[in-house]
Design a protein around this motif. Structure first.
Motif, PDB file in Angstrom:
ATOM      1  N   GLU A  40       0.796  -1.226   0.000  1.00 20.52           N
ATOM      2  CA  GLU A  40       0.000   0.000   0.000  1.00 20.52           C
ATOM      3  C   GLU A  40       0.831   1.282   0.000  1.00 20.52           C
ATOM      4  O   GLU A  40       1.865   1.365  -0.647  1.00 20.52           O
ATOM      5  N   PHE A  41       0.342   2.323   0.717  1.00 18.59           N
ATOM      6  CA  PHE A  41       0.980   3.643   0.685  1.00 18.59           C
ATOM      7  C   PHE A  41       1.764   3.933   1.967  1.00 18.59           C
ATOM      8  O   PHE A  41       2.988   4.063   1.947  1.00 18.59           O
ATOM      9  N   TRP A  44       5.092   2.315   3.007  1.00 19.63           N
ATOM     10  CA  TRP A  44       6.325   2.697   2.315  1.00 19.63           C
ATOM     11  C   TRP A  44       6.997   3.879   3.002  1.00 19.63           C
ATOM     12  O   TRP A  44       8.228   3.979   3.011  1.00 19.63           O
ATOM     13  N   ILE A 532       0.490  -2.397  -5.115  1.00 25.90           N
ATOM     14  CA  ILE A 532       1.394  -2.051  -6.215  1.00 25.90           C
ATOM     15  C   ILE A 532       1.600  -3.247  -7.146  1.00 25.90           C
ATOM     16  O   ILE A 532       2.130  -3.102  -8.248  1.00 25.90           O
ATOM     17  N   TYR A 549       2.445  -0.611 -11.367  1.00 23.03           N
ATOM     18  CA  TYR A 549       2.781   0.440 -10.409  1.00 23.03           C
ATOM     19  C   TYR A 549       4.201   0.271  -9.886  1.00 23.03           C
ATOM     20  O   TYR A 549       4.985   1.228  -9.839  1.00 23.03           O
ATOM     21  N   LEU A 550       4.556  -0.953  -9.519  1.00 24.57           N
ATOM     22  CA  LEU A 550       5.899  -1.208  -9.015  1.00 24.57           C
ATOM     23  C   LEU A 550       6.945  -0.907 -10.077  1.00 24.57           C
ATOM     24  O   LEU A 550       7.961  -0.246  -9.801  1.00 24.57           O
ATOM     25  N   TYR A 553       7.611   2.873 -10.630  1.00 21.41           N
ATOM     26  CA  TYR A 553       8.492   3.474  -9.615  1.00 21.41           C
ATOM     27  C   TYR A 553       9.939   3.045  -9.852  1.00 21.41           C
ATOM     28  O   TYR A 553      10.867   3.858  -9.700  1.00 21.41           O
ATOM     29  N   TYR A 572       0.338   9.230  -3.910  1.00 18.19           N
ATOM     30  CA  TYR A 572       1.445   8.362  -4.327  1.00 18.19           C
ATOM     31  C   TYR A 572       2.790   8.819  -3.791  1.00 18.19           C
ATOM     32  O   TYR A 572       3.826   8.226  -4.112  1.00 18.19           O
ATOM     33  N   TYR A 574       4.278   8.643  -0.830  1.00 15.16           N
ATOM     34  CA  TYR A 574       5.035   7.684  -0.023  1.00 15.16           C
ATOM     35  C   TYR A 574       5.745   6.666  -0.898  1.00 15.16           C
ATOM     36  O   TYR A 574       6.888   6.281  -0.636  1.00 15.16           O
ATOM     37  N   GLN A 575       5.076   6.198  -1.957  1.00  8.81           N
ATOM     38  CA  GLN A 575       5.688   5.199  -2.825  1.00  8.81           C
ATOM     39  C   GLN A 575       6.769   5.810  -3.704  1.00  8.81           C
ATOM     40  O   GLN A 575       7.786   5.167  -3.987  1.00  8.81           O
ATOM     41  N   ILE A 579      10.035   3.870  -2.973  1.00  7.81           N
ATOM     42  CA  ILE A 579      10.497   2.913  -3.991  1.00  7.81           C
ATOM     43  C   ILE A 579      11.381   3.600  -5.024  1.00  7.81           C
ATOM     44  O   ILE A 579      12.492   3.162  -5.302  1.00  7.81           O
TER      45      ILE A 579
END
Length: 787
Positions: A40-41, A44, A532, A549-550, A553, A572, A574-575, A579
């Motif tokens: 999640e957010f 991260w 993600i 999504y992964l 990033y 988004y 935090y990610q 990441i």
């Protein structure tokens, strides 16, 4: 009956430890399915903060000013978070190698929720044991709690969030507290309650609930003691140890600091501490004068002492109140009891106004334990009336408070899980104990074994001493059983034993027929995906794992400069920092409402106007381009932007209803059609929609089109250098606030935009007349029309 007792004890211990193991294995399914990924957010951000603590140490962490989030103003992280999660992970990183276990920090953070899920299950079972010192209750409570969805939703492996350790800390605190009250000599365990509470404070902001739950229980115990004509020093000593140790640890947490003595939400603990010692003083005076505890002379004595103490407290309060020493209820806590007063800021209102429990949530997250909670509560109340027990009293009021709070705020259903499961376990084990006890009653009313029900508040002076033997099942000395035996003395033993077994079979049948295990098993897969990365099915039926999504990033991390700045919707952030390791304009937190409104304005402006501002603050624009991506969120972005920049939407349309679609996404309104976000989202996909490549150049589209990344052209290096200059870093938070107001680049387009801001502080200022604020009046009228 001792063979049966021994058999039940052995089976109970086996089931109890098996429940702890199941709690762990159930939560590890996400690792088997998706690998060792943070979810999640928010997790991260927690992981990135843990990395910083591990790399830079304790002192640097608590003085960490993060310049990669909330660009260009930054965020002081070390003093604005509850650090228990990070401290625990780094402590494990340094401790595990001594036991021959070598794990990366990422793996520790992924596994921690599963570990603490098992720990929480362990303490849930121990709380169940404290109700009647019954091993079957302990096993049953742990079993149903181990896979309860209300806890699973915040403790699946990879869900590296505060709640994953906080629930274990809460249950450890509650267990140590009720254990400290078991008997007159167990009060020293109050130290452990204080230590567990101190850890809870470091773990989660929900520590305020834990504190007030113990304050409520301690106050009720003192009241019940007075009604029963007893006085227990052990209650005073246990609470004193809990309060002193717990508060000493709490003030060490930077975000808490001295609030235990200032905040209205926490001051109840201080007041009860004073009142319990006041009661102790009056009790000491009563004993010296030889007064009866229920006499009018005792009442007058206590009233005199109490009035003197209350008067002293009022004097202290009057001395400190004018200086602003005491802090009022926070908006989130206040909204649990009274209706939220709308501010005119959609983001502020959406955060402060809690969403009540929706239809179907109790069924989904509590399932059969919801019914067991209801029926078991009535049995528990009746049992507590017949034989008073402080642990039972605690569970009764724990159930009442959690049920109320989750009805006001749906996310607090996580607190209902322990209460529902422990009460359900108590109900099932009580039916089992009763069935077995009725079978083995003898004609001379002696039982094959005896036990005490933990009457910790009972004053032994003047009472007939009797020794009881602790066992794992019901006792012949329990008054409830004695009453049943007296009423049914003329009935054949087999008949009431049959009734007991019918009730037991009904309970077991209800549990099995409900499909609780199957429901929890299926839900663990549904709530366990990392977001993600997720599984999907193509139109031809093929199953795939979508990693858009992964991978997006990772593309940013591997293909952009290290000092690149990324503009995205705040969700988004935090990610992006965790990441992609890139600077972002917002990190996912909601507390700086004006800056989020600035982002919303930039994304919903026409591309040419937006570019004039964005080129001074970002190098890339990152959007979610899927069906449920940023385009669906854009009306909310416009509403948030318009709450601060009133020229974004028409004056008579404060919620920007004209910014959206006529039905489907292929029919945008004129204002939506002109927005930057729509043009980036549909660039090259829809006829006639193309962003000027001299303003924004598309550089990446994910394999399934869920993410699109655009490079900002003609970036202002002058503004970049200005922000990078340490002399331009300004952080002057308002009183009792951590938000940096900061500074934006002095570029003319940026400053012209900022000059139009109506800040949230201005809106809430004492001199602001909302009756003359046309925006606010239109905002309220629209909400009234929508009900």
């Amino acid at each position: 009956m001792w063979p049966i007792k021994l058999f039940l004890t052995v089976v109970s211990f086996i089931l109890f430890f098996q429940a702890c193991l199941i709690a762990y294995t159930t939560r590890m399914r996400t690792v088997t399915e998706y690998g060792r990924l943070i979810h999640e957010f928010d997790p991260w951000f927690n992981y990135r903060a843990t990395e910083y603590l591990s790399a830079h140490g304790w002192h640097a962490f608590f003085h960490w000013f993060d310049e990669m989030s909330w660009y260009p103003i930054g965020r002081p992280v070390g003093t604005s978070i509850y650090p228990g999660l990070q401290l625990t992970a780094v402590a494990l990183e340094h401790t595990l190698p001594y036991f021959g276990v070598n794990m990366s920090l990422n793996d520790i953070c992924v596994f921690m929720p599963a570990w603490f899920g098992a720990i929480a299950t362990f303490f849930a079972g121990l709380i169940g044991y404290e109700l009647t010192q019954s091993f079957p209750v302990m096993a049953a409570a742990a079993w149903v709690f181990s896979i309860n969805p209300a806890h699973l939703m915040r403790s699946m492996a990879g869900e590296f969030d505060n709640e994953c350790i906080a629930l274990a800390a809460m249950l450890a605190t509650f267990y140590a507290w009720v254990r400290a009250l078991r008997c007159e000599k167990s009060w020293p365990i109050g130290v452990l309650a204080g230590i567990a509470y101190g850890y809870m404070v470091a773990a989660w902001g929900g520590f305020i609930f834990v504190l007030n739950m113990i304050v409520l229980h301690a106050g009720l115990c003192a009241l019940v003691d007075w009604i029963r004509g007893t006085y227990s020093k052990s209650l005073l000593y246990a609470y004193t140890l809990f309060f002193v140790v717990g508060t000493a640890l709490a003030v060490c947490v930077p975000i808490v600091n001295t609030t235990p003595f200032k905040s209205v939400e926490q001051i109840s603990a201080v007041l009860l501490f004073v009142l319990l010692w006041t009661l102790h003083l009056s009790e000491h005076l009563r004993e010296r004068r030889g007064l009866k505890i229920h006499s009018m002379a005792t009442v007058r004595l206590r009233a005199m002492v109490l009035c003197a103490v209350v008067a002293s407290l009022l004097v202290v309060a009057l001395l400190f109140a004018p200086s602003g020493f005491f802090r009022p209820f926070s908006s989130r806590v206040r909204a649990l009891f009274v209706a939220h007063t709308r501010t005119g800021n959609p983001l502020v209102d959406s955060v402060a106004e809690h969403q009540p429990l929706r239809d179907g949530m109790r069924k989904a997250y509590l399932h059969v334990t919801d019914m067991g909670w209801l029926v078991g509560s009535f049995v528990l109340i009746a049992s507590c009336i017949v034989r008073y027990n402080r642990a039972k009293l605690f569970l009764i009021f724990f159930s009442i408070t959690t049920n109320y709070f989750c009805s006001r705020m749906s996310r607090l259903i996580i607190l209902c899980g322990p209460a529902a499961c422990i009460t359900t376990g108590y109900l099932g084990a009580t039916l089992l104990d009763t069935a077995l006890s009725t079978m083995f009653w003898t004609s001379d009313n002696t039982a094959a074994h005896k036990k005490t029900d933990g009457d910790s508040g009972e004053n032994q002076k003047g009472r007939k001493a009797r020794k009881t033997k602790q066992t794992g099942t019901i006792t012949a000395e329990d008054p409830l059983i004695e009453i049943l035996k007296a009423k049914m003395s003329g009935i054949p033993k087999w008949s009431y034993a049959a009734v007991s077994f019918v009730l037991l079979l009904w309970a077991v049948g209800t549990y099995v027929h409900s499909g609780y295990d199957q429901h929890c098993d299926a839900l663990s897969y549904d709530i366990g995906h990392p977001m993600i990365v997720f599984n999907a099915k193509l139109r031809d039926g093929r199953k795939i794992q979508v990693r858009d999504y992964l991978e997006s990033y990772e593309w940013l991390r591997d293909n952009t400069p290290e000092d690149a700045r990324v503009l995205s919707w705040w969700d988004y952030g935090y990610q992006l920092t965790g990441i992609a390791n890139r600077t972002t304009l917002a990190d996912g937190n909601t507390w700086n409402h004006e800056h989020i409104a600035t982002i919303g304005r930039m994304l919903t402006m026409p591309p040419e106007e937006a570019h004039e501002i964005i080129r001074h603050m970002a190098d890339y624009v990152y959007i979610w381009a899927g069906q449920n991506g940023d385009l669906g969120k854009s009306p909310h972005m416009a509403r948030i932007g318009n709450s601060v920049y009133r020229d974004l939407c028409a004056e008579e349309d404060p919620l920007c209803n004209h910014f959206g679609f006529h039905g489907a996404y292929d029919k945008p309104t004129p204002s939506m059609r002109k927005s930057l976000l729509y043009n980036l989202h549909e660039n090259g996909k829809k006829a006639g929609v193309k962003v000027d490549p001299e303003l924004f150049q598309e550089v990446y589209t994910s394999p399934y089109g869920l993410v699109r990344i655009f490079k900002v052209m003609d970036v202002s290096e002058e503004s970049r250098r200005w922000v990078a200059d340490p002399r331009n870093h300004v952080c002057e938070p308002a009183p009792n606030d951590w938000i940096c107001r900061g500074q934006y680049p002095p570029a003319e387009p940026v400053q012209k935009m900022l000059a139009k801001r109506i800040t949230f502080q201005q809106l809430e200022a004492f001199g602001h007349d909302k009756t003359k604020d046309k925006y606010y009046q239109a905002y309220m009228k629209q909400f009234e029309r929508e009900g």
